[in-house]
Design a protein around this motif. Structure first.
Motif, mmCIF file in Angstrom:
data_model
loop_
_atom_site.group_PDB
_atom_site.id
_atom_site.type_symbol
_atom_site.label_atom_id
_atom_site.label_comp_id
_atom_site.label_asym_id
_atom_site.label_seq_id
_atom_site.Cartn_x
_atom_site.Cartn_y
_atom_site.Cartn_z
ATOM 1 N N GLN A 13 0.805 -1.225 0.000
ATOM 2 C CA GLN A 13 0.000 0.000 0.000
ATOM 3 C C GLN A 13 0.841 1.280 0.000
ATOM 4 O OE1 GLN A 13 -2.894 -0.421 3.135
ATOM 5 N NE2 GLN A 13 -3.874 -2.148 2.128
ATOM 6 N N THR A 16 -0.689 4.821 -1.532
ATOM 7 C CA THR A 16 -1.511 5.774 -0.773
ATOM 8 C C THR A 16 -0.711 6.969 -0.261
ATOM 9 O OG1 THR A 16 -3.079 4.038 -0.199
ATOM 10 C CG2 THR A 16 -3.119 6.031 1.163
ATOM 11 N N GLU A 52 -6.051 -3.026 -10.146
ATOM 12 C CA GLU A 52 -6.684 -2.652 -8.873
ATOM 13 C C GLU A 52 -5.727 -1.897 -7.959
ATOM 14 O OE1 GLU A 52 -6.376 -6.652 -6.262
ATOM 15 O OE2 GLU A 52 -7.054 -6.889 -8.334
ATOM 16 N N ARG A 55 -5.177 1.782 -10.072
ATOM 17 C CA ARG A 55 -6.374 2.554 -10.440
ATOM 18 C C ARG A 55 -6.596 3.774 -9.544
ATOM 19 N NH1 ARG A 55 -11.334 0.190 -12.885
ATOM 20 N NH2 ARG A 55 -12.549 2.026 -13.346
ATOM 21 N N PRO A 56 -6.311 3.708 -8.233
ATOM 22 C CA PRO A 56 -6.507 4.894 -7.387
ATOM 23 C C PRO A 56 -5.674 6.104 -7.811
ATOM 24 C CG PRO A 56 -6.307 2.939 -6.023
ATOM 25 C CD PRO A 56 -5.952 2.528 -7.429
#
Length: 95
Positions: A13, A16, A52, A55-56
């Protein structure tokens, strides 16, 4: 340049906090350039990263492509190019 290492970092992650940094209006230009370059590298490689995980980044890239800085603009465009390489679903998501 290792897809395995890239995927390991994405699964942890790391995207983020990178996106948070890119959204920070008070970031120095050098930080913005480095973060955009890093983002483009998260999006590249064969095999491609799982969509996935990346994509953010699309909303942030939509802002970065309006940058007046050539380095930021170049890396943001490369990231979008990497992300749109594939199925029609990916292309549609990028568009």
């Amino acid at each position: 340049d290792s897809p395995q290492c890239r995927d390991l970092v994405l699964r942890a992650q790391a995207l983020t906090p990178l996106l948070d940094q890119l959204r920070e209006p008070s970031s120095k230009l050098s930080m913005l350039r480095n973060a955009t370059w890093t983002l483009s590298n998260f999006c590249r490689g064969k095999p491609q990263p799982a969509f996935e995980f990346v994509r953010p980044a699309l909303p942030t890239l939509a802002v970065l492509i309006h940058s007046r800085d050539e380095d930021v603009l170049t890396d943001a465009c490369w990231a979008l190019s990497y992300l749109s390489d594939g199925s029609n679903d990916k292309i549609q998501a990028v568009v």
